[in-house]
Design a protein around this motif. Sequence first.
Motif, PDB file in Angstrom:
ATOM      1  N   GLU A  16      76.561   3.005 -98.805  1.00  0.00           N
ATOM      2  CA  GLU A  16      76.252   3.030 -97.378  1.00  0.00           C
ATOM      3  C   GLU A  16      75.613   1.718 -96.928  1.00  0.00           C
ATOM      4  O   GLU A  16      75.905   1.212 -95.846  1.00  0.00           O
ATOM      5  CB  GLU A  16      75.328   4.207 -97.064  1.00  0.00           C
ATOM      6  N   ILE A  17      74.737   1.172 -97.777  1.00  0.00           N
ATOM      7  CA  ILE A  17      74.118  -0.122 -97.465  1.00  0.00           C
ATOM      8  C   ILE A  17      75.176  -1.227 -97.438  1.00  0.00           C
ATOM      9  O   ILE A  17      75.193  -2.078 -96.539  1.00  0.00           O
ATOM     10  CB  ILE A  17      73.013  -0.455 -98.488  1.00  0.00           C
ATOM     11  N   GLU A  18      76.072  -1.207 -98.424  1.00  0.00           N
ATOM     12  CA  GLU A  18      77.134  -2.221 -98.483  1.00  0.00           C
ATOM     13  C   GLU A  18      78.076  -2.103 -97.285  1.00  0.00           C
ATOM     14  O   GLU A  18      78.526  -3.110 -96.736  1.00  0.00           O
ATOM     15  CB  GLU A  18      77.912  -2.074 -99.787  1.00  0.00           C
ATOM     16  N   LEU A  19      78.373  -0.856 -96.870  1.00  0.00           N
ATOM     17  CA  LEU A  19      79.233  -0.659 -95.707  1.00  0.00           C
ATOM     18  C   LEU A  19      78.556  -1.179 -94.442  1.00  0.00           C
ATOM     19  O   LEU A  19      79.190  -1.861 -93.623  1.00  0.00           O
ATOM     20  CB  LEU A  19      79.570   0.825 -95.542  1.00  0.00           C
ATOM     21  N   SER A  20      77.263  -0.884 -94.283  1.00  0.00           N
ATOM     22  CA  SER A  20      76.533  -1.376 -93.117  1.00  0.00           C
ATOM     23  C   SER A  20      76.504  -2.897 -93.082  1.00  0.00           C
ATOM     24  O   SER A  20      76.660  -3.509 -92.019  1.00  0.00           O
ATOM     25  CB  SER A  20      75.097  -0.824 -93.124  1.00  0.00           C
ATOM     26  N   THR A  21      76.339  -3.514 -94.249  1.00  0.00           N
ATOM     27  CA  THR A  21      76.321  -4.972 -94.329  1.00  0.00           C
ATOM     28  C   THR A  21      77.670  -5.570 -93.959  1.00  0.00           C
ATOM     29  O   THR A  21      77.753  -6.541 -93.200  1.00  0.00           O
ATOM     30  CB  THR A  21      75.921  -5.421 -95.745  1.00  0.00           C
ATOM     31  N   SER A  22      78.745  -4.984 -94.487  1.00  0.00           N
ATOM     32  CA  SER A  22      80.084  -5.502 -94.187  1.00  0.00           C
ATOM     33  C   SER A  22      80.450  -5.295 -92.720  1.00  0.00           C
ATOM     34  O   SER A  22      81.097  -6.141 -92.111  1.00  0.00           O
ATOM     35  CB  SER A  22      81.116  -4.836 -95.089  1.00  0.00           C
ATOM     36  N   VAL A  23      80.001  -4.168 -92.153  1.00  0.00           N
ATOM     37  CA  VAL A  23      80.231  -3.915 -90.724  1.00  0.00           C
ATOM     38  C   VAL A  23      79.494  -4.954 -89.881  1.00  0.00           C
ATOM     39  O   VAL A  23      80.047  -5.499 -88.914  1.00  0.00           O
ATOM     40  CB  VAL A  23      79.781  -2.492 -90.343  1.00  0.00           C
ATOM     41  N   TYR A  24      78.251  -5.238 -90.241  1.00  0.00           N
ATOM     42  CA  TYR A  24      77.468  -6.252 -89.521  1.00  0.00           C
ATOM     43  C   TYR A  24      78.139  -7.624 -89.608  1.00  0.00           C
ATOM     44  O   TYR A  24      78.203  -8.356 -88.617  1.00  0.00           O
ATOM     45  CB  TYR A  24      76.052  -6.317 -90.094  1.00  0.00           C
ATOM     46  N   ASN A  25      78.677  -7.948 -90.780  1.00  0.00           N
ATOM     47  CA  ASN A  25      79.342  -9.244 -90.956  1.00  0.00           C
ATOM     48  C   ASN A  25      80.594  -9.354 -90.087  1.00  0.00           C
ATOM     49  O   ASN A  25      80.850 -10.405 -89.490  1.00  0.00           O
ATOM     50  CB  ASN A  25      79.714  -9.444 -92.430  1.00  0.00           C
ATOM     51  N   GLN A  26      81.363  -8.269 -90.001  1.00  0.00           N
ATOM     52  CA  GLN A  26      82.568  -8.329 -89.165  1.00  0.00           C
ATOM     53  C   GLN A  26      82.198  -8.398 -87.687  1.00  0.00           C
ATOM     54  O   GLN A  26      82.859  -9.099 -86.914  1.00  0.00           O
ATOM     55  CB  GLN A  26      83.480  -7.132 -89.420  1.00  0.00           C
ATOM     56  N   GLU A 168      88.746  -6.745 -95.137  1.00  0.00           N
ATOM     57  CA  GLU A 168      88.952  -6.161 -96.453  1.00  0.00           C
ATOM     58  C   GLU A 168      87.663  -5.593 -97.041  1.00  0.00           C
ATOM     59  O   GLU A 168      87.673  -4.555 -97.698  1.00  0.00           O
ATOM     60  CB  GLU A 168      89.527  -7.221 -97.406  1.00  0.00           C
ATOM     61  N   GLU A 169      86.551  -6.274 -96.785  1.00  0.00           N
ATOM     62  CA  GLU A 169      85.276  -5.808 -97.318  1.00  0.00           C
ATOM     63  C   GLU A 169      84.896  -4.464 -96.716  1.00  0.00           C
ATOM     64  O   GLU A 169      84.402  -3.570 -97.413  1.00  0.00           O
ATOM     65  CB  GLU A 169      84.190  -6.849 -97.032  1.00  0.00           C
ATOM     66  N   VAL A 170      85.121  -4.300 -95.407  1.00  0.00           N
ATOM     67  CA  VAL A 170      84.824  -3.033 -94.739  1.00  0.00           C
ATOM     68  C   VAL A 170      85.726  -1.933 -95.280  1.00  0.00           C
ATOM     69  O   VAL A 170      85.278  -0.808 -95.551  1.00  0.00           O
ATOM     70  CB  VAL A 170      85.006  -3.169 -93.216  1.00  0.00           C
ATOM     71  N   ILE A 171      87.015  -2.239 -95.429  1.00  0.00           N
ATOM     72  CA  ILE A 171      87.976  -1.261 -95.937  1.00  0.00           C
ATOM     73  C   ILE A 171      87.600  -0.810 -97.345  1.00  0.00           C
ATOM     74  O   ILE A 171      87.627   0.382 -97.666  1.00  0.00           O
ATOM     75  CB  ILE A 171      89.392  -1.863 -95.932  1.00  0.00           C
ATOM     76  N   GLN A 172      87.245  -1.769 -98.195  1.00  0.00           N
ATOM     77  CA  GLN A 172      86.869  -1.454 -99.567  1.00  0.00           C
ATOM     78  C   GLN A 172      85.663  -0.516 -99.595  1.00  0.00           C
ATOM     79  O   GLN A 172      85.663   0.500-100.311  1.00  0.00           O
ATOM     80  CB  GLN A 172      86.549  -2.751-100.322  1.00  0.00           C
TER      81      GLN A 172
END
Length: 220
Positions: A16-26, A168-172
């Motif tokens: 969940e933390i990684e998803l939030s980070t990737s979402v913020y980056n996009q 791709e990071e968000v999808i992963q």
Amino acid sequence: MQVSVKKEDNQKEKLEIELSTSVYNQISTVTRRWRIPRYSSTSILAIITFLWMFPNQVLEHSLMKMIFRYKNADDYIMVITWIWIYMLGVTSFLWLTSVRYEKIEKEIIDRVKLDSVQNNIFMKFLDNVSPKTQFTKQEFMEYLSNGLNVVDKKKVRASFIKHFRLQEEVIQNMAEIILLRAKEYEIIKIIKPNGLIECYEVIIDEMDLTAGESKAEDGN
């Protein structure tokens, strides 16, 4: 059993933390991408505005005399006025359109963190793979990559939907957390992998899918 549950909770929290980070980056990427055309158009408009407001100073400059070869200032003012009006319209339209689509795109990306959206996406994916009961992680990621499953079609044009893509990071990260939740609620199970690709099998019928979705939503 407690150790296993704790391990799954820690893994879920990490994802969940990684998803939030990737979402913020996009979202940050989206902001930068939309700013470039807006600021570029505004800069050009500012330059033309200066040329329009000070015609005499412009025409007296030796370099400008080579560019604008007009016999009097009236001809120059007429031409530069039309150019200024055109750029003003283009810049205004660009700002209004880009701000709207930037907001929509950010909302779309941010929604992927919601459990309800993730559950809905996965249930739609299972409907798409039916009547098959087996699928690979790669197939699920390809389904996520088109971005159409998280877009409210009433808010955007078809052309925008066609070109919208999740990174791709968000999808992963989305795939990891959704599949983990599906295994947790015993909707799917891991089977023998095909090479290095993880494979899954649906282990409940259609009626149980609805029950599992409700259970997942109540648990969240």
